[in-house]
Design a protein around this motif. Structure first.
Motif, PDB file in Angstrom:
ATOM      1  N   THR A   1       2.075 -15.947  -1.928  1.00  0.00           N
ATOM      2  CA  THR A   1       2.717 -16.953  -1.087  1.00  0.00           C
ATOM      3  C   THR A   1       2.938 -16.448   0.330  1.00  0.00           C
ATOM      4  O   THR A   1       3.315 -17.204   1.202  1.00  0.00           O
ATOM      5  CB  THR A   1       4.075 -17.366  -1.680  1.00  0.00           C
ATOM      6  OG1 THR A   1       4.848 -16.187  -1.909  1.00  0.00           O
ATOM      7  CG2 THR A   1       3.895 -18.114  -2.974  1.00  0.00           C
ATOM      8  N   ASP A   2       2.754 -15.162   0.533  1.00  0.00           N
ATOM      9  CA  ASP A   2       2.967 -14.611   1.866  1.00  0.00           C
ATOM     10  C   ASP A   2       2.177 -13.316   1.959  1.00  0.00           C
ATOM     11  O   ASP A   2       2.164 -12.532   1.018  1.00  0.00           O
ATOM     12  CB  ASP A   2       4.464 -14.299   2.082  1.00  0.00           C
ATOM     13  CG  ASP A   2       4.957 -14.744   3.449  1.00  0.00           C
ATOM     14  OD1 ASP A   2       4.132 -14.751   4.390  1.00  0.00           O
ATOM     15  OD2 ASP A   2       6.140 -15.080   3.558  1.00  0.00           O
ATOM     16  N   ALA A   3       1.510 -13.122   3.084  1.00  0.00           N
ATOM     17  CA  ALA A   3       0.819 -11.852   3.292  1.00  0.00           C
ATOM     18  C   ALA A   3       0.919 -11.523   4.762  1.00  0.00           C
ATOM     19  O   ALA A   3       0.814 -12.397   5.613  1.00  0.00           O
ATOM     20  CB  ALA A   3      -0.643 -11.958   2.863  1.00  0.00           C
ATOM     21  N   SER A   4       1.170 -10.244   5.059  1.00  0.00           N
ATOM     22  CA  SER A   4       1.294  -9.890   6.465  1.00  0.00           C
ATOM     23  C   SER A   4      -0.073  -9.952   7.108  1.00  0.00           C
ATOM     24  O   SER A   4      -1.080  -9.582   6.510  1.00  0.00           O
ATOM     25  CB  SER A   4       1.916  -8.508   6.616  1.00  0.00           C
ATOM     26  OG  SER A   4       1.183  -7.580   5.863  1.00  0.00           O
ATOM     27  N   PRO A   5      -0.116 -10.439   8.352  1.00  0.00           N
ATOM     28  CA  PRO A   5      -1.407 -10.593   9.021  1.00  0.00           C
ATOM     29  C   PRO A   5      -2.112  -9.259   9.260  1.00  0.00           C
ATOM     30  O   PRO A   5      -3.332  -9.192   9.233  1.00  0.00           O
ATOM     31  CB  PRO A   5      -1.052 -11.275  10.347  1.00  0.00           C
ATOM     32  CG  PRO A   5       0.432 -11.081  10.523  1.00  0.00           C
ATOM     33  CD  PRO A   5       1.006 -10.916   9.155  1.00  0.00           C
TER      34      PRO A   5
ATOM     35  N   PRO B   1       0.840  -1.208   0.000  1.00  0.00           N
ATOM     36  CA  PRO B   1       0.000   0.000   0.000  1.00  0.00           C
ATOM     37  C   PRO B   1       0.876   1.261   0.000  1.00  0.00           C
ATOM     38  O   PRO B   1       2.020   1.214   0.439  1.00  0.00           O
ATOM     39  CB  PRO B   1      -0.793  -0.087   1.309  1.00  0.00           C
ATOM     40  CG  PRO B   1      -0.278  -1.257   2.046  1.00  0.00           C
ATOM     41  CD  PRO B   1       0.827  -1.904   1.287  1.00  0.00           C
ATOM     42  N   LEU B   2       0.334   2.367  -0.494  1.00  0.00           N
ATOM     43  CA  LEU B   2       1.101   3.632  -0.515  1.00  0.00           C
ATOM     44  C   LEU B   2       1.636   3.972   0.870  1.00  0.00           C
ATOM     45  O   LEU B   2       2.748   4.424   1.022  1.00  0.00           O
ATOM     46  CB  LEU B   2       0.213   4.805  -0.960  1.00  0.00           C
ATOM     47  CG  LEU B   2      -0.164   4.933  -2.423  1.00  0.00           C
ATOM     48  CD1 LEU B   2      -0.861   6.276  -2.635  1.00  0.00           C
ATOM     49  CD2 LEU B   2       1.049   4.819  -3.326  1.00  0.00           C
ATOM     50  N   PHE B   3       0.758   3.779   1.860  1.00  0.00           N
ATOM     51  CA  PHE B   3       1.155   4.086   3.232  1.00  0.00           C
ATOM     52  C   PHE B   3       1.106   2.798   4.014  1.00  0.00           C
ATOM     53  O   PHE B   3       0.075   2.165   4.092  1.00  0.00           O
ATOM     54  CB  PHE B   3       0.195   5.088   3.872  1.00  0.00           C
ATOM     55  CG  PHE B   3      -0.049   6.297   3.027  1.00  0.00           C
ATOM     56  CD1 PHE B   3       1.002   7.130   2.697  1.00  0.00           C
ATOM     57  CD2 PHE B   3      -1.303   6.582   2.554  1.00  0.00           C
ATOM     58  CE1 PHE B   3       0.796   8.252   1.914  1.00  0.00           C
ATOM     59  CE2 PHE B   3      -1.528   7.699   1.760  1.00  0.00           C
ATOM     60  CZ  PHE B   3      -0.479   8.531   1.440  1.00  0.00           C
ATOM     61  N   SER B   4       2.211   2.435   4.598  1.00  0.00           N
ATOM     62  CA  SER B   4       2.214   1.233   5.404  1.00  0.00           C
ATOM     63  C   SER B   4       3.421   1.303   6.299  1.00  0.00           C
ATOM     64  O   SER B   4       4.503   1.690   5.875  1.00  0.00           O
ATOM     65  CB  SER B   4       2.281   0.003   4.502  1.00  0.00           C
ATOM     66  OG  SER B   4       2.974  -1.047   5.122  1.00  0.00           O
ATOM     67  N   ARG B   5       3.221   0.991   7.564  1.00  0.00           N
ATOM     68  CA  ARG B   5       4.337   0.987   8.510  1.00  0.00           C
ATOM     69  C   ARG B   5       4.559  -0.441   8.970  1.00  0.00           C
ATOM     70  O   ARG B   5       3.614  -1.197   9.138  1.00  0.00           O
ATOM     71  CB  ARG B   5       4.030   1.851   9.729  1.00  0.00           C
ATOM     72  CG  ARG B   5       3.552   3.231   9.411  1.00  0.00           C
ATOM     73  CD  ARG B   5       4.680   4.193   9.106  1.00  0.00           C
ATOM     74  NE  ARG B   5       4.177   5.234   8.223  1.00  0.00           N
ATOM     75  CZ  ARG B   5       4.933   6.072   7.545  1.00  0.00           C
ATOM     76  NH1 ARG B   5       6.229   6.019   7.637  1.00  0.00           N
ATOM     77  NH2 ARG B   5       4.405   6.975   6.767  1.00  0.00           N
ATOM     78  N   GLU B   6       5.822  -0.736   9.216  1.00  0.00           N
ATOM     79  CA  GLU B   6       6.193  -1.997   9.832  1.00  0.00           C
ATOM     80  C   GLU B   6       5.570  -3.188   9.114  1.00  0.00           C
ATOM     81  O   GLU B   6       5.041  -4.105   9.720  1.00  0.00           O
ATOM     82  CB  GLU B   6       5.807  -1.980  11.304  1.00  0.00           C
ATOM     83  CG  GLU B   6       6.267  -0.683  11.972  1.00  0.00           C
ATOM     84  CD  GLU B   6       6.643  -0.838  13.416  1.00  0.00           C
ATOM     85  OE1 GLU B   6       5.788  -1.285  14.161  1.00  0.00           O
ATOM     86  OE2 GLU B   6       7.788  -0.500  13.782  1.00  0.00           O
ATOM     87  N   GLY B   7       5.645  -3.151   7.813  1.00  0.00           N
ATOM     88  CA  GLY B   7       5.275  -4.331   7.035  1.00  0.00           C
ATOM     89  C   GLY B   7       3.792  -4.605   6.918  1.00  0.00           C
ATOM     90  O   GLY B   7       3.399  -5.658   6.416  1.00  0.00           O
ATOM     91  N   ALA B   8       2.942  -3.683   7.360  1.00  0.00           N
ATOM     92  CA  ALA B   8       1.509  -3.967   7.340  1.00  0.00           C
ATOM     93  C   ALA B   8       0.954  -4.012   5.914  1.00  0.00           C
ATOM     94  O   ALA B   8       1.349  -3.241   5.048  1.00  0.00           O
ATOM     95  CB  ALA B   8       0.758  -2.922   8.164  1.00  0.00           C
ATOM     96  N   SER B   9       0.037  -4.931   5.701  1.00  0.00           N
ATOM     97  CA  SER B   9      -0.729  -5.018   4.449  1.00  0.00           C
ATOM     98  C   SER B   9       0.141  -5.243   3.211  1.00  0.00           C
ATOM     99  O   SER B   9      -0.158  -4.758   2.130  1.00  0.00           O
ATOM    100  CB  SER B   9      -1.598  -3.771   4.253  1.00  0.00           C
ATOM    101  OG  SER B   9      -2.414  -3.554   5.375  1.00  0.00           O
ATOM    102  N   ILE B  10       1.210  -5.981   3.376  1.00  0.00           N
ATOM    103  CA  ILE B  10       2.080  -6.301   2.246  1.00  0.00           C
ATOM    104  C   ILE B  10       1.840  -7.753   1.851  1.00  0.00           C
ATOM    105  O   ILE B  10       1.625  -8.609   2.711  1.00  0.00           O
ATOM    106  CB  ILE B  10       3.552  -6.081   2.642  1.00  0.00           C
ATOM    107  CG1 ILE B  10       3.845  -4.575   2.691  1.00  0.00           C
ATOM    108  CG2 ILE B  10       4.515  -6.794   1.692  1.00  0.00           C
ATOM    109  CD1 ILE B  10       5.214  -4.225   3.186  1.00  0.00           C
ATOM    110  N   SER B  11       1.835  -8.036   0.558  1.00  0.00           N
ATOM    111  CA  SER B  11       1.759  -9.439   0.160  1.00  0.00           C
ATOM    112  C   SER B  11       2.806  -9.743  -0.913  1.00  0.00           C
ATOM    113  O   SER B  11       3.183  -8.876  -1.703  1.00  0.00           O
ATOM    114  CB  SER B  11       0.352  -9.808  -0.331  1.00  0.00           C
ATOM    115  OG  SER B  11      -0.075  -8.903  -1.318  1.00  0.00           O
TER     116      SER B  11
END
Lengths: 406, 191
Positions: free
Chosen positions: A340-344, A322-332
């Motif tokens: 194969t991987d998505a942050s919870p 996402p455009l704005f994301s901290r500490e790995g949030a909402s990344i796949s």
């Protein structure tokens, strides 16, 4: 670059508690972990991290100039339209920047690749600049490391110099963070120490306690007018707060400046790739909206079609951020066409996204390090390493000290 | 070339840190006295590390810093809000010069310290604060009292910035609070 097991300093946990480093263990997990450390050669540090980071910083500044001049890009980066002028003017006025951190994928060989740029609110400043430094000095004193060993870490001194250059002696600076978060607070306080050492007045206020005076100035919890505000609070949120309407008229110098809103934004990554395609330290990146159809067999947007065609592997191997994301949030992570991987933490899932070529992190002893290259002003002046078992570095990753041996 | 800092501030001490200086820096033996007489009395009975001459030198230095660097306010009520009722006077009353429209706290004692390698004792003025404690000229450091022995960081004795001729501090009228922080998207804002 290698990872070396070494004895921990006796009593370091007690020492950490005494120094106020209360999150050395977080949620029952070690955050600071000195049971091993990363060793670099001076050449690796200087040629592969320091110089490329300074160069990336220059590219980012070129990107800022391009973005603030383009309504289309300001829109794509989700900068709220009422604040376009505020952002652009801060750039044209050359509003000063203090610090930032490039997160790099690097394994000791080949060019480091820019994963993202924490240009606005990078944390882990205290552990990078201070606690890590104390670790090196003590391990040398204990004979665990050699007297000739060094560390890429002049962060504190660089910050002191930066403050001294920017402000007249005795200038009052306010430092603000949201209350109740020791990690954020530690970064703000490390910054405050540097300002104080530079002969400036450093005052803290909780961000939520900032008030607005009758004549439109910001005031701290004790009603003192804020002339300069260092805020550990991201511009993308600040610009959406009620007081944002008063930013232009408050006569308050904000640190980091408003133009950082366009670089502390994953939208920077496709802009960089568009401007400097093929740069050895950049990964191919596109706005998801431009290539979403192409990812499922359709056609990309005409403007990026040629560029997209030059990275044929990207459609099946990429990371969505996402455009704005901290500490790995909402990344796949997408590999071979499958997620194969998505942050919870999907807290940012509703935001516009970008896709970036997937650059696997190296694995050292079961952990994947990300190199944080600290910038102060326009110079790279230190490294802080965080590693995680998982492929997405998150807020529970460990901080690892490093040293240079030649 | 060395790639690391020569020294850094090592500690983070919680919300009070911005009002405390001296984190792992050189510590100095210091003593606070409410006035010159109490310093001299302690020197005469030998209950002090300082001589009567030290008392005189330090008091003179504290008074000079007081005149140059005491906090200055644009109204008596603003000064008293910071330092307590009856603890302030006009610049004219307090320093014998200046104007009657600028207000500053009365000297409420002084801190005297000995740094190794410096022949003369160092001094700093002390002021009352509205919470019953004492502060230095910049207001950055707070002390529980204005008498007794203590150890303080060497930087406590750095000369504070002058306030003479500078615009006095004013209390702004705050009309609203809480306009920042509401859009917070995460529990930590770092990355």
């Amino acid at each position: 670059m290698r990872k070396v097991d070494m004895p921990e300093r006796p009593g370091w946990r007690e020492a950490a508690a005494e120094l106020g480093f209360t999150f050395a263990d977080m949620h029952g997990e070690p955050y600071w972990d000195e049971s091993s450390a990363y060793e670099f050669t001076l050449r690796e540090i200087e040629d592969d991290i320091e110089d490329p980071a300074a160069e990336l910083h220059g590219l980012c500044r070129e990107a800022v100039a391009a973005i603030v001049a383009s309504e289309e890009l300001m829109t794509r980066l989700a900068i709220p339209e009422p604040h376009w002028d505020l952002v652009a003017e801060s750039w044209h006025r050359n509003a000063p920047e203090i610090y930032g951190r490039f997160d790099l994928a690097y394994d000791g060989t080949g060019p480091a690749k820019l994963l993202e740029y924490n240009a606005d609110t990078p944390t882990s400043l205290y552990e990078s600049a201070s606690f890590q430094w104390g670790w090196l000095e003590e391990q040398i004193a204990l004979g665990v490391l050699r007297p000739t060993d060094d560390q890429f870490n002049s962060i504190h001194e660089a910050l002191v110099d930066r403050f001294r250059t920017l402000f007249a002696p005795g200038t009052d600076l306010h430092f603000a963070a949201m209350a109740g978060n020791p990690e954020d607070y530690a970064t703000v306080e490390a910054m405050g120490w540097a300002a104080r050492e530079a002969g400036l007045g450093a005052h803290y206020t909780d961000l939520e306690k900032i008030g607005l005076s009758e004549d439109g100035q910001f005031a701290d919890a004790e009603d003192r007018v804020i002339g300069t505000l260092f805020k550990l609070y991201p511009w993308e949120d600040l610009l959406r707060d009620p007081f944002a309407a008063h930013l232009a008229g408050a006569g308050c110098l904000l640190l980091e400046p408003a133009w950082k809103a366009v670089v502390s934004n994953k939208g920077l990554l496709p802009v960089l790739w568009q401007m400097f395609e093929g740069h050895p330290n950049l990964l191919p990146a596109f706005f998801l909206a431009d290539v979403e159809a192409a990812l499922s067999g359709g056609s990309p947007a005409p403007a990026v079609a040629a560029s997209f065609a030059r990275v044929p592997h990207l459609a099946r191997e990429h990371v969505v951020k996402p455009l704005f994301s901290r500490e790995g949030a909402s990344i796949s992570i997408v590999e071979n066409g499958q997620v194969t991987d998505a942050s919870p933490d999907q807290g940012y899932a509703g935001h516009p996204k970008i896709v970036q070529a997937y650059q696997p992190l190296p694995v050292f002893d079961g952990f994947r390090p990300v190199i944080g290259a600290w910038m102060v002003g326009t110079a790279c002046c230190g490294v802080g390493i965080r590693e995680d078992r998982g492929r997405i570095t998150q807020d529970l990753s460990r901080f690892k000290p490093h040293y240079i041996r030649d | 070339m060395r790639k690391r800092s020569h020294r850094v501030a090592l500690c983070i001490v919680g919300a009070a840190a911005f009002s405390l200086a001296g984190c792992r820096e050189e510590e100095v033996d210091a003593q606070a006295f409410p006035d010159l007489a109490s310093c001299q009395a302690a020197a005469r009975v030998g209950s002090s590390a300082f001589s009567e001459a030290d008392c005189d030198t330090a008091f003179a230095e504290a008074q000079q810093i007081h005149v140059e660097s005491a906090p200055r306010y644009d109204a008596l009520e603003v000064c008293e809000a910071e330092h307590g009722e009856g603890a302030c006077g006009s610049e004219q009353q307090v320093t014998g010069g200046g104007t009657g429209s600028i207000f500053m706290p009365l000297l409420a004692g002084y801190l005297i310290g000995n740094m190794l390698g410096r022949g003369m004792p160092m001094a700093q003025p002390l002021y009352r604060s509205s919470d019953g404690r004492f502060t230095n000229a910049t207001g950055a450091t707070s002390y529980s009292g204005n008498s007794g022995r203590t150890q303080v960081g060497a930087s406590q004795f750095e000369r504070p910035p002058t306030t003479v001729g500078k615009p006095p501090m004013s209390k702004t009228t705050v009309t609203s609070r809480g306009g920042f922080g509401g859009s917070a998207t995460g529990r930590s804002f770092g990355g």
